[in-house]
Every structure is written in C-alpha cells, then in structure tokens.
Write a protein that holds these residues in place. Structure first.
Motif, PDB file in Angstrom:
ATOM      1  N   ALA A  97      26.455  52.110  20.219  1.00 33.74           N
ATOM      2  CA  ALA A  97      25.614  52.722  21.250  1.00 33.74           C
ATOM      3  C   ALA A  97      24.253  52.037  21.324  1.00 33.74           C
ATOM      4  CB  ALA A  97      25.445  54.215  20.963  1.00 33.74           C
ATOM      5  N   VAL A  98      23.692  51.713  20.184  1.00 35.29           N
ATOM      6  CA  VAL A  98      22.419  50.984  20.155  1.00 35.29           C
ATOM      7  C   VAL A  98      22.563  49.638  20.852  1.00 35.29           C
ATOM      8  CG1 VAL A  98      20.755  49.812  18.659  1.00 35.29           C
ATOM      9  CG2 VAL A  98      21.520  52.124  18.093  1.00 35.29           C
ATOM     10  N   LYS A  99      23.648  48.933  20.569  1.00 36.82           N
ATOM     11  CA  LYS A  99      23.873  47.617  21.164  1.00 36.82           C
ATOM     12  C   LYS A  99      23.994  47.713  22.683  1.00 36.82           C
ATOM     13  CE  LYS A  99      26.915  43.558  20.942  1.00 36.82           C
ATOM     14  NZ  LYS A  99      26.997  43.425  22.408  1.00 36.82           N
ATOM     15  N   VAL A 100      24.764  48.691  23.159  1.00 35.63           N
ATOM     16  CA  VAL A 100      24.926  48.866  24.608  1.00 35.63           C
ATOM     17  C   VAL A 100      23.590  49.191  25.255  1.00 35.63           C
ATOM     18  CG1 VAL A 100      25.968  50.325  26.390  1.00 35.63           C
ATOM     19  CG2 VAL A 100      27.352  49.537  24.471  1.00 35.63           C
ATOM     20  N   ARG A 101      22.854  50.065  24.631  1.00 36.36           N
ATOM     21  CA  ARG A 101      21.550  50.424  25.189  1.00 36.36           C
ATOM     22  C   ARG A 101      20.630  49.218  25.304  1.00 36.36           C
ATOM     23  NH1 ARG A 101      17.427  54.118  21.849  1.00 36.36           N
ATOM     24  NH2 ARG A 101      17.547  52.240  20.551  1.00 36.36           N
ATOM     25  N   GLU A 102      20.607  48.408  24.266  1.00 31.79           N
ATOM     26  CA  GLU A 102      19.739  47.233  24.288  1.00 31.79           C
ATOM     27  C   GLU A 102      20.229  46.195  25.290  1.00 31.79           C
ATOM     28  OE1 GLU A 102      16.885  47.461  22.678  1.00 31.79           O
ATOM     29  OE2 GLU A 102      17.645  49.430  22.115  1.00 31.79           O
ATOM     30  N   ASP A 103      21.532  45.985  25.331  1.00 35.46           N
ATOM     31  CA  ASP A 103      22.094  44.985  26.254  1.00 35.46           C
ATOM     32  C   ASP A 103      21.884  45.374  27.713  1.00 35.46           C
ATOM     33  OD1 ASP A 103      22.918  43.514  24.093  1.00 35.46           O
ATOM     34  OD2 ASP A 103      25.031  44.090  24.220  1.00 35.46           O
ATOM     35  N   LYS A 104      22.013  46.683  28.000  1.00 33.46           N
ATOM     36  CA  LYS A 104      21.930  47.161  29.384  1.00 33.46           C
ATOM     37  C   LYS A 104      20.526  47.615  29.783  1.00 33.46           C
ATOM     38  CE  LYS A 104      26.417  46.870  30.257  1.00 33.46           C
ATOM     39  NZ  LYS A 104      26.988  46.016  31.325  1.00 33.46           N
TER      40      LYS A 104
END
Length: 355
Positions: A164-171
């Motif tokens: 979830a952290v990765k998706v948030r940062e990527d998006k």
C-alpha cells in the motif's frame, strides 16, 4: 506529533454544526461508523465487541449505497468502516468504498490488514482518506497470541501495508497509512520494535493507545490494567519522530483511563455521530449495542432521514442528555473528548469574556 488530533477531537472545526446544535436545531451527524461485516477472521484477546458473537452477516451493498448517497446529501462528511467484524471480509467492500467517496463522503478503514490485498489496494486507495491497521505485536509469537491467529498473518499484514505504501508513493495518492497497537502487558516491550518496523516500511504513524473496557464485553482480562507503569515509553518512542513519521503515544487517554473521571455529567455528543451495525440497525452509541434506548431504526426499513428525524431518536437523545448516568459508560468512549468540549460550551466557567 499528533497532526491528526487522534488523542483529541475535531469538532472545533465544525463551528456551524455546533452552533446550530447550541441553537436547539436538529443537526445531522458529521461522522458515522459502519460495520459492513459482522464476522471476523481474528479473535483478539482484547476484543470489545466479542459479545456480538461475530455473526456471519453482511450489509446489503445496494441498500447501503442508497443510504450513503442520502446521508451525503444530509451533511454526513466521513465514515469509518470498522465495527463488530473485519470490514474487508465484505465481498463488495471495494465498490462500497468507491461509492462512498463518489457521493462526497470521506472514507477511513480500521482493519487487521490480512485482506488488504493488492487488488483492493489498487482499486480503492485513491478514494480512501486513511487506513489504520491493528497490529498488536512486533513478533510473530506475540502477534499470534494476542490476535489468536496464525503467526503467518503478521508476515502477510506487513507485506500488504508495504505494498500500500508503494502504490501510494508511485501514484501520488494522499491516503494516510497508520498502524495501531493496544498497549497490553503482553506487548508493551515490543512497542519500540513495532515503531521501527512502521517507520522503515514508510507508514505515516503508529498509534499506541490504552485498552478500554466495554461494559458488555465478555473479556475482563484487562479491566484492571494501569498505564502509569508504561508512561515512560513516551520519551523512548518520541525518538522515532521526524517530519515523515510519528508515534502517537496517547498519554492523555491513558491518564484518563487510570483516573476514570469525566468533567461532564451527561452525554451530549450523540447528535454528531452514529453507528450502523452489520444488520443495518442505526444506533446512538456503540457502547450500548443491546440497549433499546439507543436503537434509532434500521436502514432496511426506513431512509436515514426518516430514522434521524423520527420520534424514536429524538426521545433517545433527550433521555441520554438528561437521564443517562455517564458513570456507567465506557471510559474513553469514542465521544469522550467531544463530550468534554460540548459540556464546556453548555457550562462555561466564569470570566470567559476575557479572551
């Protein structure tokens, strides 16, 4: 560093609604808690709602979505999906989340995180204001003991929140991602380790809060816990704080638990929030889920407007504001800080004009 005022309240940001209430008007709630699912995949040792029996019932998506649209038009601003069960067990939770945001209501989720899978994260994260994951141990052994589940669940949760952290940062999404630990004799020694994990993963915060005995709970194991023995953790946990991460060690709430005192005689907060259980019943307070005084109606039978403006709710609010003995209420209930604020407004001290 508690920028979200988790250890306080936020009603002071809704002056017009409070002013209408002070003027005797019927106001609609700002915030609601909804339980999409009555069942749960964990059996935590501290569970306050164990008396609900983890019933395998789920809110009907279409009925709920209709009520959400209506509630938004009536002025509801936020919903936390949590309740007596694990909200992510609802098979349509993704659609419900997205519809909630679509109609203009801010969305939050409190979850154990086991089912916070990639597909759900990818399809909903942009529409969620915050997610708080309950993790009550930093080691597999402690986690499994408290959550009464497989130790592997901890690994799965860590993997899910990391994604979830990765998706948030990527998006570039704004969703705040946090963890929460109920401080217990079995896990206090792992608070620093969990803070380190949370920070390394990229979470925004870790909340460490006290246990609160629900009046109806079957669980009484922790009813006599005292937090004065743990307050020294505050300074140690403060070392983890920086501009991107904070440990919110709820000292104020812990002290209130130990003292068990209130500055208000009656509950005034019910007009500003509501609770809907997994069977569709609208309640005035989640601490009295078996007391008919607090039943307002059911969303399967009536619109929310009909329920909120109905004589049954009006009678309940009048009774609570005048006759309910708050000494029998749950210490540190959800509306405790709201009640402290409203009581001061209704019963101001002397010299308030000398601002």
């Amino acid at each position: 560093m508690d920028k979200y005022r988790i250890d306080n309240h936020k009603l002071l940001y809704h002056v017009s609604r409070v002013n209408d209430w002070l003027g005797g008007k019927n106001v609609y709630p700002i915030y609601a808690e909804i339980s999409p699912s009555g069942t749960c995949n964990h059996r935590c040792t501290y569970c306050a709602l164990d008396f609900m029996e983890y019933q395998p019932r789920f809110l009907d998506k279409d009925v709920l979505n209709d009520r959400l649209s209506e509630m938004a038009s009536l002025g509801l601003k936020s919903i936390m999906y949590a309740g007596e069960g694990e909200p992510l067990l609802h098979r349509d939770i993704g659609e419900i989340i997205n519809h909630t945001k679509k109609v203009g209501i801010d969305v939050a989720i409190t979850t154990n995180g086991v089912l916070l899978k990639e597909g759900l994260v990818g399809s909903t994260l942009e529409n969620i204001t915050w997610i708080k994951v309950s993790i009550n141990g930093a080691t597999r052994e402690t986690y499994a003991k408290i959550h009464k589940t497989s130790p592997d669940n901890l690994d799965r949760v860590i993997e899910n929140v990391s994604y979830a952290v990765k998706v948030r940062e990527d998006k570039g999404y704004k969703c705040a991602l946090g963890m929460q630990l109920i401080l217990l004799p079995e896990n206090w020694h792992e608070a620093e380790l969990l803070a380190q994990y949370a920070k390394d993963i990229g979470m925004d915060y870790l909340v460490i809060k006290p246990y609160s005995q629900h009046p109806l709970s079957k669980t009484t194991k922790y009813k006599d816990i005292k937090y004065s023995d743990y307050l020294n953790l505050a300074d140690k946990l403060n070392n983890f704080n920086d501009s991107k991460f904070s440990v919110i060690f709820r000292v104020n709430t812990m002290k209130k638990w130990d003292e068990g005192q209130r500055n208000y005689k009656h509950c005034l907060a019910l007009p500003f929030w509501s609770y809907i259980d997994a069977g569709g019943t609208v309640w005035g307070c989640s601490a009295y889920l078996s007391d008919e005084h607090f039943i307002y109606g059911n969303i399967y039978k009536n619109t929310f407007k009909e329920i909120w403006e109905g004589e049954k709710r009006m009678k309940a609010v009048r009774w609570v504001e005048k006759d309910l003995d708050t000494n029998q209420c749950r210490v540190n209930c959800r509306m405790d800080e709201i009640n402290r604020y409203l009581w001061q407004l209704k019963h101001p001290p002397e010299h308030v004009n000398f601002i």
